[in-house]
Design a protein around this motif. Sequence first.
Motif, PDB file in Angstrom:
ATOM      1  N   ARG A   1       0.939  -1.210  -0.006  1.00 12.08           N
ATOM      2  CA  ARG A   1       0.002  -0.034  -0.142  1.00 12.08           C
ATOM      3  C   ARG A   1       0.931   1.395  -0.073  1.00 12.08           C
ATOM      4  O   ARG A   1       0.594   2.244  -0.692  1.00 12.08           O
ATOM      5  CB  ARG A   1      -0.956  -0.022   1.137  1.00 12.08           C
ATOM      6  CG  ARG A   1      -1.821  -0.962   1.116  1.00 12.08           C
ATOM      7  CD  ARG A   1      -3.214  -0.497   2.047  1.00 12.08           C
ATOM      8  NE  ARG A   1      -2.630  -0.803   3.673  1.00 12.08           N
ATOM      9  CZ  ARG A   1      -2.655  -2.121   4.063  1.00 12.08           C
ATOM     10  NH1 ARG A   1      -3.378  -3.230   3.599  1.00 12.08           N
ATOM     11  NH2 ARG A   1      -2.226  -2.378   5.161  1.00 12.08           N
ATOM     12  N   ILE A   2       1.715   1.419   0.814  1.00  8.88           N
ATOM     13  CA  ILE A   2       2.841   2.391   0.959  1.00  8.88           C
ATOM     14  C   ILE A   2       3.609   2.577  -0.538  1.00  8.88           C
ATOM     15  O   ILE A   2       3.463   3.880  -0.940  1.00  8.88           O
ATOM     16  CB  ILE A   2       3.852   2.140   2.090  1.00  8.88           C
ATOM     17  CG1 ILE A   2       3.059   2.168   3.262  1.00  8.88           C
ATOM     18  CG2 ILE A   2       4.989   3.214   1.938  1.00  8.88           C
ATOM     19  CD1 ILE A   2       3.743   1.934   4.497  1.00  8.88           C
ATOM     20  N   VAL A   3       4.064   1.538  -1.019  1.00  8.99           N
ATOM     21  CA  VAL A   3       4.841   1.554  -2.401  1.00  8.99           C
ATOM     22  C   VAL A   3       3.735   2.211  -3.343  1.00  8.99           C
ATOM     23  O   VAL A   3       3.972   3.267  -4.024  1.00  8.99           O
ATOM     24  CB  VAL A   3       5.421   0.145  -2.731  1.00  8.99           C
ATOM     25  CG1 VAL A   3       5.853   0.507  -4.302  1.00  8.99           C
ATOM     26  CG2 VAL A   3       6.388  -0.079  -1.864  1.00  8.99           C
ATOM     27  N   ASP A   4       2.500   1.824  -3.386  1.00  9.90           N
ATOM     28  CA  ASP A   4       1.516   2.115  -4.507  1.00  9.90           C
ATOM     29  C   ASP A   4       1.157   3.720  -4.043  1.00  9.90           C
ATOM     30  O   ASP A   4       1.112   4.411  -5.341  1.00  9.90           O
ATOM     31  CB  ASP A   4       0.201   1.443  -4.494  1.00  9.90           C
ATOM     32  CG  ASP A   4       0.486   0.091  -4.832  1.00  9.90           C
ATOM     33  OD1 ASP A   4       1.573  -0.345  -5.240  1.00  9.90           O
ATOM     34  OD2 ASP A   4      -0.335  -0.713  -4.544  1.00  9.90           O
ATOM     35  N   THR A   5       1.191   3.946  -3.063  1.00 18.34           N
ATOM     36  CA  THR A   5       0.739   5.353  -2.901  1.00 18.34           C
ATOM     37  C   THR A   5       2.048   6.309  -3.183  1.00 18.34           C
ATOM     38  O   THR A   5       1.724   7.408  -3.799  1.00 18.34           O
ATOM     39  CB  THR A   5       0.484   5.615  -1.261  1.00 18.34           C
ATOM     40  OG1 THR A   5      -0.580   4.716  -0.681  1.00 18.34           O
ATOM     41  CG2 THR A   5       0.188   7.163  -0.805  1.00 18.34           C
ATOM     42  N   ILE A   6       3.154   5.944  -2.818  1.00 19.16           N
ATOM     43  CA  ILE A   6       4.214   6.871  -3.134  1.00 19.16           C
ATOM     44  C   ILE A   6       4.504   7.050  -4.754  1.00 19.16           C
ATOM     45  O   ILE A   6       4.870   7.878  -5.129  1.00 19.16           O
ATOM     46  CB  ILE A   6       5.591   6.225  -2.188  1.00 19.16           C
ATOM     47  CG1 ILE A   6       5.563   6.368  -1.023  1.00 19.16           C
ATOM     48  CG2 ILE A   6       6.723   6.955  -3.101  1.00 19.16           C
ATOM     49  CD1 ILE A   6       6.866   5.724  -0.232  1.00 19.16           C
ATOM     50  N   ASN A   7       4.454   6.011  -5.306  1.00 21.66           N
ATOM     51  CA  ASN A   7       4.608   5.686  -6.844  1.00 21.66           C
ATOM     52  C   ASN A   7       3.584   6.655  -7.408  1.00 21.66           C
ATOM     53  O   ASN A   7       3.840   7.186  -8.544  1.00 21.66           O
ATOM     54  CB  ASN A   7       4.611   4.452  -7.351  1.00 21.66           C
ATOM     55  CG  ASN A   7       5.865   3.768  -6.949  1.00 21.66           C
ATOM     56  OD1 ASN A   7       6.832   4.162  -6.784  1.00 21.66           O
ATOM     57  ND2 ASN A   7       5.813   2.411  -7.058  1.00 21.66           N
ATOM     58  N   ARG A   8       2.392   6.699  -6.929  1.00 20.77           N
ATOM     59  CA  ARG A   8       1.595   7.606  -7.679  1.00 20.77           C
ATOM     60  C   ARG A   8       1.501   9.084  -7.498  1.00 20.77           C
ATOM     61  O   ARG A   8       1.108   9.896  -8.249  1.00 20.77           O
ATOM     62  CB  ARG A   8      -0.108   7.271  -6.929  1.00 20.77           C
ATOM     63  CG  ARG A   8      -0.704   5.935  -7.334  1.00 20.77           C
ATOM     64  CD  ARG A   8      -2.244   5.963  -6.891  1.00 20.77           C
ATOM     65  NE  ARG A   8      -2.345   5.806  -5.559  1.00 20.77           N
ATOM     66  CZ  ARG A   8      -2.572   4.733  -4.733  1.00 20.77           C
ATOM     67  NH1 ARG A   8      -2.368   3.718  -5.415  1.00 20.77           N
ATOM     68  NH2 ARG A   8      -2.733   4.821  -3.673  1.00 20.77           N
ATOM     69  N   THR A   9       2.514   9.369  -6.484  1.00 22.17           N
ATOM     70  CA  THR A   9       2.802  10.936  -6.544  1.00 22.17           C
ATOM     71  C   THR A   9       3.839  11.355  -7.600  1.00 22.17           C
ATOM     72  O   THR A   9       4.129  12.438  -7.673  1.00 22.17           O
ATOM     73  CB  THR A   9       3.272  11.217  -5.175  1.00 22.17           C
ATOM     74  OG1 THR A   9       4.597  10.618  -4.773  1.00 22.17           O
ATOM     75  CG2 THR A   9       2.195  10.719  -3.899  1.00 22.17           C
TER      76      THR A   9
ATOM     77  N   LEU B   1      12.511  11.873  -5.768  1.00 17.05           N
ATOM     78  CA  LEU B   1      13.322  11.203  -5.021  1.00 17.05           C
ATOM     79  C   LEU B   1      12.585  10.823  -3.859  1.00 17.05           C
ATOM     80  O   LEU B   1      11.452  11.451  -3.410  1.00 17.05           O
ATOM     81  CB  LEU B   1      14.520  12.249  -4.511  1.00 17.05           C
ATOM     82  CG  LEU B   1      15.649  11.657  -3.822  1.00 17.05           C
ATOM     83  CD1 LEU B   1      17.120  12.394  -3.946  1.00 17.05           C
ATOM     84  CD2 LEU B   1      15.413  11.795  -2.188  1.00 17.05           C
ATOM     85  N   ILE B   2      13.074   9.654  -3.499  1.00 16.44           N
ATOM     86  CA  ILE B   2      12.151   9.018  -2.121  1.00 16.44           C
ATOM     87  C   ILE B   2      13.008   8.921  -1.071  1.00 16.44           C
ATOM     88  O   ILE B   2      14.419   8.524  -1.244  1.00 16.44           O
ATOM     89  CB  ILE B   2      11.568   7.671  -2.426  1.00 16.44           C
ATOM     90  CG1 ILE B   2      10.649   7.792  -3.681  1.00 16.44           C
ATOM     91  CG2 ILE B   2      10.949   6.964  -1.404  1.00 16.44           C
ATOM     92  CD1 ILE B   2      10.234   6.499  -4.395  1.00 16.44           C
ATOM     93  N   ALA B   3      12.615   9.236   0.277  1.00 15.63           N
ATOM     94  CA  ALA B   3      13.414   9.236   1.215  1.00 15.63           C
ATOM     95  C   ALA B   3      12.738   8.341   2.358  1.00 15.63           C
ATOM     96  O   ALA B   3      11.657   9.000   2.883  1.00 15.63           O
ATOM     97  CB  ALA B   3      13.925  10.590   1.895  1.00 15.63           C
ATOM     98  N   VAL B   4      13.309   7.259   2.795  1.00 19.69           N
ATOM     99  CA  VAL B   4      12.939   6.347   3.867  1.00 19.69           C
ATOM    100  C   VAL B   4      13.656   6.600   5.147  1.00 19.69           C
ATOM    101  O   VAL B   4      14.770   6.254   5.011  1.00 19.69           O
ATOM    102  CB  VAL B   4      12.914   4.999   3.548  1.00 19.69           C
ATOM    103  CG1 VAL B   4      12.397   4.106   4.515  1.00 19.69           C
ATOM    104  CG2 VAL B   4      12.344   4.466   2.172  1.00 19.69           C
TER     105      VAL B   4
END
Length: 434
Positions: A234-242, A246-249
């Motif tokens: 769910r988190i990956v799908d939500t991030i990718n939709r934005t 760059l992604i920061a975990v």
Amino acid sequence: MAVVFVLVAVAVLALLVGVHRYVWRRLVGDTTAPGSALRRAGTVAAWLLPLLSIGALVSGRAGAPFRLQQTLAWPGFLWLAALLYLTLALLVGEAVRPVLRWALARRAADGGTAGRAGAAAGSDAAEIGSSPAEAPASGVAAASATLVIEAPAPLSAAVHPSRRLFVARAVGGAAAVAGLGTVGYGTYGVLRGPRVKRVTVPLAKLPRSAHGFRIAVVSDIHLGPILGRAHTQRIVDTINRTQPDLIAVVGDLVDGTVADLGPAAEPLAGLTARHGAFFVTGNHEYFSGAAQWVDHVRELGLHPLENARVETGGFDLAGVNDIAGESEGQGPDFERALGDRDRTRASVLLAHQPVVIDDAVAHGVDLQLSGHTHGGQLWPGNYLAELANPTVAGLERYGDTQLYVSRGAGAWGPPVRVGAPSDITVVQLASRQA
């Protein structure tokens, strides 16, 4: 130090025992009959649920089989949240209880006064009806006069419970509905997944070419016995939709070992961003085998920043290890990450805990991205979080450095959030030269 730990442990244990005793008394002892099935069931629950909570808390650290951790986690952690909100609701009910008793007593008194007035009127009528001039002509008439002056026999307490019992059940029932309803809604919010927040942060040194650069910030995912692979997806799908640049975990990805949770983390390999995905450790990684997790996220395509820096998108991106790593000789090293950089360039720092903001200010960082606080997770926990952190959630400025703290995408312990909804934040950088 050991003595202090023992004293604190004893105080916490005494508090938990007292709270459980109070909840049992108000929800079970005051509302059920001695020896009844409900009384027995409530008493068993009052003993069993705290034992499950203790098991949920210690099973992971004790190295229990992961299946056992999962079995204990759901009831054990949910009960901790339920205990908090049942207690708060019952304490509110303490103020309602005397008011309700007073209202019922007054109503009963008013009814008694009306009954006595009616009986007196009936007696006068009987006296008039039984005068020599107008004596009843038949036994039926005499019986009618007798019925007028007789008061109805009181119903037994078994049919009409006492006011005290009625108040106990009314307040206890309302508290149970309010407390358990709050926990239910808070659980739904976590299992539904985080919502997207958007924040614009102007940086004085950011070049015009980097204006509008978007960083998807996600923290405190907390994969574990409750939140697993579906949560990650769910988190990956939500991030990718934005569609971030760059992604920061920023730490606290897991609560468990790679052996137990490696499959749950695998969807992270699906994260997509033009400038890649980066990772820094949180304190919970050091309870779960930080070195193994750093290697595993690297295999999934993330770039760990272990007291390191890269140049990307027109600014410097740095990351430091969490301060919990100091116990393993792997704590934050700001000099290594930031000491030799060109300070005319804008810089963004990934650091799990907001408390390192003073180090960020000292090293000329323009923006620090953090998590850790969960925004308090369970109200009124936010007030406690404020005591330990400079910022609990949102964007604040410290000198020339801005600090943004995410509430996180998961939950630790109870899979419940109240007053602190989970989020993934898209931070859009703005150039003042644009």
